[in-house]
Design a protein around this motif. Structure first.
Motif, PDB file in Angstrom:
ATOM      1  N   ASP A 109     -47.719 -46.566 -11.811  1.00  0.00           N
ATOM      2  CA  ASP A 109     -48.771 -47.508 -11.402  1.00  0.00           C
ATOM      3  C   ASP A 109     -48.549 -48.901 -12.001  1.00  0.00           C
ATOM      4  N   GLY A 110     -47.287 -49.336 -12.009  1.00  0.00           N
ATOM      5  CA  GLY A 110     -46.960 -50.677 -12.498  1.00  0.00           C
ATOM      6  C   GLY A 110     -46.903 -50.805 -14.015  1.00  0.00           C
ATOM      7  N   LYS A 111     -46.969 -49.682 -14.732  1.00  0.00           N
ATOM      8  CA  LYS A 111     -46.909 -49.705 -16.197  1.00  0.00           C
ATOM      9  C   LYS A 111     -45.758 -48.831 -16.666  1.00  0.00           C
ATOM     10  N   LEU A 112     -45.017 -49.298 -17.668  1.00  0.00           N
ATOM     11  CA  LEU A 112     -43.982 -48.460 -18.259  1.00  0.00           C
ATOM     12  C   LEU A 112     -44.648 -47.429 -19.153  1.00  0.00           C
ATOM     13  N   MET A 113     -44.384 -46.158 -18.848  1.00  0.00           N
ATOM     14  CA  MET A 113     -44.995 -45.060 -19.597  1.00  0.00           C
ATOM     15  C   MET A 113     -43.917 -44.072 -20.034  1.00  0.00           C
ATOM     16  N   ILE A 114     -44.148 -43.449 -21.168  1.00  0.00           N
ATOM     17  CA  ILE A 114     -43.214 -42.459 -21.701  1.00  0.00           C
ATOM     18  C   ILE A 114     -43.534 -41.110 -21.067  1.00  0.00           C
ATOM     19  N   ASN A 115     -42.503 -40.510 -20.457  1.00  0.00           N
ATOM     20  CA  ASN A 115     -42.648 -39.164 -19.903  1.00  0.00           C
ATOM     21  C   ASN A 115     -42.510 -38.197 -21.070  1.00  0.00           C
ATOM     22  N   MET A 116     -43.613 -37.551 -21.407  1.00  0.00           N
ATOM     23  CA  MET A 116     -43.646 -36.657 -22.557  1.00  0.00           C
ATOM     24  C   MET A 116     -43.420 -35.203 -22.166  1.00  0.00           C
ATOM     25  N   GLY A 117     -42.930 -34.992 -20.959  1.00  0.00           N
ATOM     26  CA  GLY A 117     -42.609 -33.639 -20.518  1.00  0.00           C
ATOM     27  C   GLY A 117     -43.750 -32.976 -19.790  1.00  0.00           C
ATOM     28  N   TYR A 118     -43.549 -31.699 -19.556  1.00  0.00           N
ATOM     29  CA  TYR A 118     -44.571 -30.948 -18.821  1.00  0.00           C
ATOM     30  C   TYR A 118     -45.842 -30.814 -19.644  1.00  0.00           C
ATOM     31  N   PHE A 119     -46.960 -30.942 -18.965  1.00  0.00           N
ATOM     32  CA  PHE A 119     -48.267 -30.848 -19.607  1.00  0.00           C
ATOM     33  C   PHE A 119     -48.703 -29.400 -19.767  1.00  0.00           C
ATOM     34  N   ASP A 120     -48.210 -28.532 -18.878  1.00  0.00           N
ATOM     35  CA  ASP A 120     -48.640 -27.137 -18.884  1.00  0.00           C
ATOM     36  C   ASP A 120     -47.439 -26.206 -18.792  1.00  0.00           C
ATOM     37  N   LYS A 121     -47.640 -24.968 -19.200  1.00  0.00           N
ATOM     38  CA  LYS A 121     -46.544 -23.987 -19.173  1.00  0.00           C
ATOM     39  C   LYS A 121     -46.076 -23.672 -17.766  1.00  0.00           C
ATOM     40  N   ALA A 122     -46.962 -23.799 -16.799  1.00  0.00           N
ATOM     41  CA  ALA A 122     -46.598 -23.533 -15.409  1.00  0.00           C
ATOM     42  C   ALA A 122     -45.762 -24.672 -14.816  1.00  0.00           C
ATOM     43  N   LYS A 123     -45.626 -25.747 -15.534  1.00  0.00           N
ATOM     44  CA  LYS A 123     -44.825 -26.908 -15.131  1.00  0.00           C
ATOM     45  C   LYS A 123     -45.319 -27.520 -13.820  1.00  0.00           C
ATOM     46  N   THR A 124     -46.644 -27.652 -13.739  1.00  0.00           N
ATOM     47  CA  THR A 124     -47.229 -28.247 -12.531  1.00  0.00           C
ATOM     48  C   THR A 124     -47.586 -29.723 -12.719  1.00  0.00           C
ATOM     49  N   SER A 125     -47.625 -30.179 -13.981  1.00  0.00           N
ATOM     50  CA  SER A 125     -48.002 -31.566 -14.267  1.00  0.00           C
ATOM     51  C   SER A 125     -47.174 -32.116 -15.415  1.00  0.00           C
ATOM     52  N   TYR A 126     -47.008 -33.447 -15.413  1.00  0.00           N
ATOM     53  CA  TYR A 126     -46.348 -34.153 -16.506  1.00  0.00           C
ATOM     54  C   TYR A 126     -47.395 -34.916 -17.305  1.00  0.00           C
ATOM     55  N   LEU A 127     -47.124 -35.095 -18.589  1.00  0.00           N
ATOM     56  CA  LEU A 127     -47.953 -35.936 -19.443  1.00  0.00           C
ATOM     57  C   LEU A 127     -47.213 -37.236 -19.702  1.00  0.00           C
ATOM     58  N   TYR A 128     -47.889 -38.353 -19.449  1.00  0.00           N
ATOM     59  CA  TYR A 128     -47.331 -39.673 -19.712  1.00  0.00           C
ATOM     60  C   TYR A 128     -48.196 -40.360 -20.752  1.00  0.00           C
ATOM     61  N   GLY A 129     -47.587 -41.208 -21.549  1.00  0.00           N
ATOM     62  CA  GLY A 129     -48.345 -41.954 -22.541  1.00  0.00           C
ATOM     63  C   GLY A 129     -47.753 -43.330 -22.773  1.00  0.00           C
ATOM     64  N   ARG A 130     -48.593 -44.221 -23.272  1.00  0.00           N
ATOM     65  CA  ARG A 130     -48.155 -45.568 -23.627  1.00  0.00           C
ATOM     66  C   ARG A 130     -49.195 -46.199 -24.533  1.00  0.00           C
ATOM     67  N   LEU A 131     -48.821 -47.308 -25.146  1.00  0.00           N
ATOM     68  CA  LEU A 131     -49.768 -48.130 -25.877  1.00  0.00           C
ATOM     69  C   LEU A 131     -50.116 -49.302 -24.986  1.00  0.00           C
ATOM     70  N   ASP A 132     -51.412 -49.578 -24.843  1.00  0.00           N
ATOM     71  CA  ASP A 132     -51.816 -50.714 -24.009  1.00  0.00           C
ATOM     72  C   ASP A 132     -51.697 -52.017 -24.813  1.00  0.00           C
ATOM     73  N   GLU A 133     -52.139 -53.112 -24.223  1.00  0.00           N
ATOM     74  CA  GLU A 133     -52.004 -54.427 -24.863  1.00  0.00           C
ATOM     75  C   GLU A 133     -52.787 -54.545 -26.170  1.00  0.00           C
ATOM     76  N   ASN A 134     -53.726 -53.646 -26.424  1.00  0.00           N
ATOM     77  CA  ASN A 134     -54.503 -53.626 -27.675  1.00  0.00           C
ATOM     78  C   ASN A 134     -54.010 -52.536 -28.629  1.00  0.00           C
ATOM     79  N   ASP A 135     -52.831 -51.987 -28.337  1.00  0.00           N
ATOM     80  CA  ASP A 135     -52.251 -50.889 -29.107  1.00  0.00           C
ATOM     81  C   ASP A 135     -53.131 -49.637 -29.117  1.00  0.00           C
ATOM     82  N   GLU A 136     -53.910 -49.479 -28.060  1.00  0.00           N
ATOM     83  CA  GLU A 136     -54.702 -48.264 -27.871  1.00  0.00           C
ATOM     84  C   GLU A 136     -53.842 -47.278 -27.083  1.00  0.00           C
ATOM     85  N   THR A 137     -53.911 -46.003 -27.443  1.00  0.00           N
ATOM     86  CA  THR A 137     -53.137 -44.980 -26.765  1.00  0.00           C
ATOM     87  C   THR A 137     -53.767 -44.659 -25.419  1.00  0.00           C
TER      88      THR A 137
END
Length: 150
Positions: A109-137
């Motif tokens: 969605d126009g933001k660089l995000m870290i792909n942190m791998g599968y979110f669930d054991k069934a491997k149906t979703s990925y978890l992404y994370g980043r720090l925003d401009e205020n260093d909030e997760t």
């Protein structure tokens, strides 16, 4: 060659070495003290034979710096070494986790995000994370079928 396909060779941090005098200058720990710590097993120098100079890896340089930091904060040498061991154990655990879970960086969605791998054991979703401009997760869970991986 496609720039996206270029990969840098990892650096073997065990091959980055410093002589005892360099470690002393960088950390403020005297060569005599470094030899003592080495003799007691608190740090580990490398030598090719008994007549060669002591050299220290980058990891040992960090170790010396941590021990010195704890000593400067009032810890005894024994306690400083213990605190350093605990800190290095935590860092090793964190490094192992990140090495095995982070799958890269992607534009979501126009933001660089870290792909942190599968979110669930069934491997149906990925978890992404980043720090925003205020260093909030910021985290985002995205179903596998909603991603556009060309």
């Amino acid at each position: 060659m496609d720039e996206d396909k270029l990969k840098l060779a990892p650096i073997d941090v065990h091959k980055i070495i410093f002589r005892i005098g360099e470690v002393s200058k960088m950390t403020g720990v005297s060569p005599r003290q470094l030899r003592y710590w080495d003799q007691k097993g608190f740090i580990k120098s490398q030598r090719h034979d008994t007549s060669s100079s002591r050299v220290y890896t980058l990891l040992n340089l960090f170790r010396v710096g941590l021990i010195k930091k704890y000593l400067d904060n009032g810890y005894t040498l024994k306690a400083a070494v213990q605190k350093t061991n605990e800190r290095q154990d935590m860092m090793e655990t964190m490094h192992h986790f990140i090495y095995h879970s982070v799958s890269g960086i992607e534009n979501i969605d126009g933001k660089l995000m870290i792909n942190m791998g599968y979110f669930d054991k069934a491997k149906t979703s990925y978890l992404y994370g980043r720090l925003d401009e205020n260093d909030e997760t910021e985290y985002k869970v995205i179903p596998v079928d909603k991603l556009d991986h060309n």
